[in-house]
Motif scaffolding. Structure first.
Motif, PDB file in Angstrom:
ATOM      1  N   PRO A 286       0.838  -1.201   0.000  1.00  0.00           N
ATOM      2  CA  PRO A 286       0.000   0.000   0.000  1.00  0.00           C
ATOM      3  C   PRO A 286       0.873   1.252   0.000  1.00  0.00           C
ATOM      4  O   PRO A 286       1.987   1.257   0.539  1.00  0.00           O
ATOM      5  N   ALA A 287       0.371   2.304  -0.580  1.00  0.00           N
ATOM      6  CA  ALA A 287       1.101   3.567  -0.603  1.00  0.00           C
ATOM      7  C   ALA A 287       1.016   4.253   0.750  1.00  0.00           C
ATOM      8  O   ALA A 287       0.047   4.086   1.502  1.00  0.00           O
ATOM      9  N   ALA A 288       2.052   5.021   1.070  1.00  0.00           N
ATOM     10  CA  ALA A 288       1.972   5.884   2.248  1.00  0.00           C
ATOM     11  C   ALA A 288       0.773   6.809   2.088  1.00  0.00           C
ATOM     12  O   ALA A 288       0.505   7.334   1.005  1.00  0.00           O
ATOM     13  N   GLY A 289       0.026   6.981   3.162  1.00  0.00           N
ATOM     14  CA  GLY A 289      -1.195   7.771   3.105  1.00  0.00           C
ATOM     15  C   GLY A 289      -2.452   6.935   2.996  1.00  0.00           C
ATOM     16  O   GLY A 289      -3.566   7.474   3.109  1.00  0.00           O
ATOM     17  N   SER A 290      -2.295   5.623   2.771  1.00  0.00           N
ATOM     18  CA  SER A 290      -3.460   4.744   2.703  1.00  0.00           C
ATOM     19  C   SER A 290      -4.194   4.724   4.039  1.00  0.00           C
ATOM     20  O   SER A 290      -3.581   4.816   5.107  1.00  0.00           O
ATOM     21  N   SER A 291      -5.516   4.579   3.971  1.00  0.00           N
ATOM     22  CA  SER A 291      -6.335   4.604   5.184  1.00  0.00           C
ATOM     23  C   SER A 291      -6.218   3.288   5.953  1.00  0.00           C
ATOM     24  O   SER A 291      -6.117   2.205   5.362  1.00  0.00           O
ATOM     25  N   VAL A 292      -6.249   3.383   7.270  1.00  0.00           N
ATOM     26  CA  VAL A 292      -6.340   2.217   8.143  1.00  0.00           C
ATOM     27  C   VAL A 292      -7.778   2.167   8.668  1.00  0.00           C
ATOM     28  O   VAL A 292      -8.274   3.147   9.242  1.00  0.00           O
ATOM     29  N   ILE A 293      -8.429   1.024   8.459  1.00  0.00           N
ATOM     30  CA  ILE A 293      -9.858   0.892   8.717  1.00  0.00           C
ATOM     31  C   ILE A 293     -10.119  -0.108   9.844  1.00  0.00           C
ATOM     32  O   ILE A 293      -9.495  -1.167   9.902  1.00  0.00           O
ATOM     33  N   LEU A 294     -11.062   0.227  10.714  1.00  0.00           N
ATOM     34  CA  LEU A 294     -11.564  -0.689  11.735  1.00  0.00           C
ATOM     35  C   LEU A 294     -13.076  -0.526  11.791  1.00  0.00           C
ATOM     36  O   LEU A 294     -13.572   0.595  12.026  1.00  0.00           O
ATOM     37  N   ASP A 295     -13.797  -1.625  11.559  1.00  0.00           N
ATOM     38  CA  ASP A 295     -15.266  -1.595  11.594  1.00  0.00           C
ATOM     39  C   ASP A 295     -15.821  -0.494  10.687  1.00  0.00           C
ATOM     40  O   ASP A 295     -16.702   0.292  11.084  1.00  0.00           O
TER      41      ASP A 295
END
Length: 365
Positions: A286-295
């Motif tokens: 993944p590129a830097a800046g990609s979102s980290v998602i939880l629920d």
């Protein structure tokens, strides 16, 4: 004119971009380069990394260390020659403006910074010297930086900055969730050599070269934050565990100290750095800046990602302090989804424990 390293003439060199434009991302075989840099099967590393795009600023004069001490987060008045340390220059709100690698040779203090930081750092320091006996110079064009994991005995004549990470410095404090003797940074005893730019090709000679991709993989695995990657305009040192190497909690006043002390004593830095082990089934990063998602909620951002020669795809990310450290996260890179297990770097109760120990916070019932 943009910088281009003469070592890009080495066979197989592919130029990097972003923070590392001007040097090689790799020389044709990133995994092999990483093994040669890190060392393996009990053998020390033999490869070195071209970091000649880095900025270098010198401060000379008899007042240099006491003056830098008043400006920065680090205690420097007793800094011995050839001992590496790290300093931060902060805003009034305690946010990181500059992060410099520091080594003194007995006559000059050398500050190694990211490429774009050298000129503004030198300019800012010059604006702050007043009548003190110091002289500041941006010497980036005259000096090249070369990184290595292992010592290079033939280079003993050159000044080198030895990274204090992950050891907890005098006046420092660990925000990590593990003890120092278990920290993965111990596997990366990093050093950066200062070599006259005109001699770079001759000094490196036929020594194996590893690209930035290899160096970054080892940095990410060591949980080592980098200015411009793990930082943004809001970053405070507590979020990245920089309190262990870059902040002295008992030194005199400096700009941003009030925020540093308040967050340390009262707790709750808003974000915390985590290490991510990414699902490797996509065979991409993944590129830097990609979102980290939880629920289905965005809880953070990937700051650096790399392909490690042993662990596979890994990353560092800044997430909200309240994110459950046991939760499996998802990294979303413009629709590409990467399941990610997390490993805690900065503890969820970082700072709060300090507050309870010093009486600033009540222990939970």
């Amino acid at each position: 004119m943009s910088y281009l390293s003469p070592l890009l003439n080495r066979a197989g060199a592919v130029q990097a971009g972003g923070l590392d434009a001007g040097v090689a991302s790799h020389y044709g075989d990133p995994n092999r380069e990483q093994r040669l840099l890190a060392g393996y099967l009990g053998k020390p590393g033999t490869a070195v990394v071209d970091l000649s795009h880095r900025g270098v600023v010198t401060v000379t004069g008899p007042d240099r260390l006491s003056w830098l001490n008043t400006l920065s987060s680090q205690e420097l008045t007793q800094l011995a020659p050839n001992v590496g340390t790290e300093l931060l220059l902060l805003t009034v709100q305690g946010r990181i403006e500059f992060d410099a690698r520091v080594v003194d040779d007995g006559e000059s203090t050398w500050l190694i910074v990211e490429t774009e930081e050298a000129a503004p750092l030198a300019q800012w320091l010059n604006s702050m010297k007043f009548t003190l006996r110091v002289e500041i110079a941006d010497v980036s064009a005259e000096w090249a930086v070369v990184g290595s994991v292992a010592e290079v005995p033939e280079w003993d004549k050159f000044l080198a900055w030895v990274d204090p990470w992950p050891h907890i410095g005098a006046g420092g404090y660990s925000y990590a969730a593990i003890p120092e003797d278990k920290h993965p940074g111990l596997e990366r005893p990093w050093r950066e050599h200062l070599i006259p730019a005109a001699e770079l090709v001759a000094v490196v000679g036929e020594r194996p070269l590893a690209g930035i991709w290899a160096a970054e993989a080892l940095r990410v695995a060591a949980w080592r934050p980098r200015r411009g990657a793990e930082t943004d305009e809001k970053t405070i040192p507590h979020e990245l565990d920089l309190m262990r190497t870059a902040v002295h909690l008992s030194k005199g006043c400096y700009k941003g100290q009030e925020t540093v002390a308040r967050v340390h004593n009262l707790g709750r830095p808003p974000r915390r750095l985590v290490f991510l082990q990414l699902d490797g089934s996509l065979h991409t990063l993944p590129a830097a800046g990609s979102s980290v998602i939880l629920d289905d909620r965005v809880v953070g951002t990937v700051t650096s990602a790399a392909q490690h020669f042993e662990m596979g795809p890994i990353a560092l990310a800044l997430v909200k302090r309240s994110v459950d450290p046991e939760a499996v996260l998802t990294v979303d890179d413009d629709g590409e989804k990467y399941p990610a297990s997390q490993e805690t770097i900065v503890a969820t109760d970082a700072g709060q424990v300090v507050g309870r120990q010093t009486g600033f916070l009540r222990a939970p019932r």
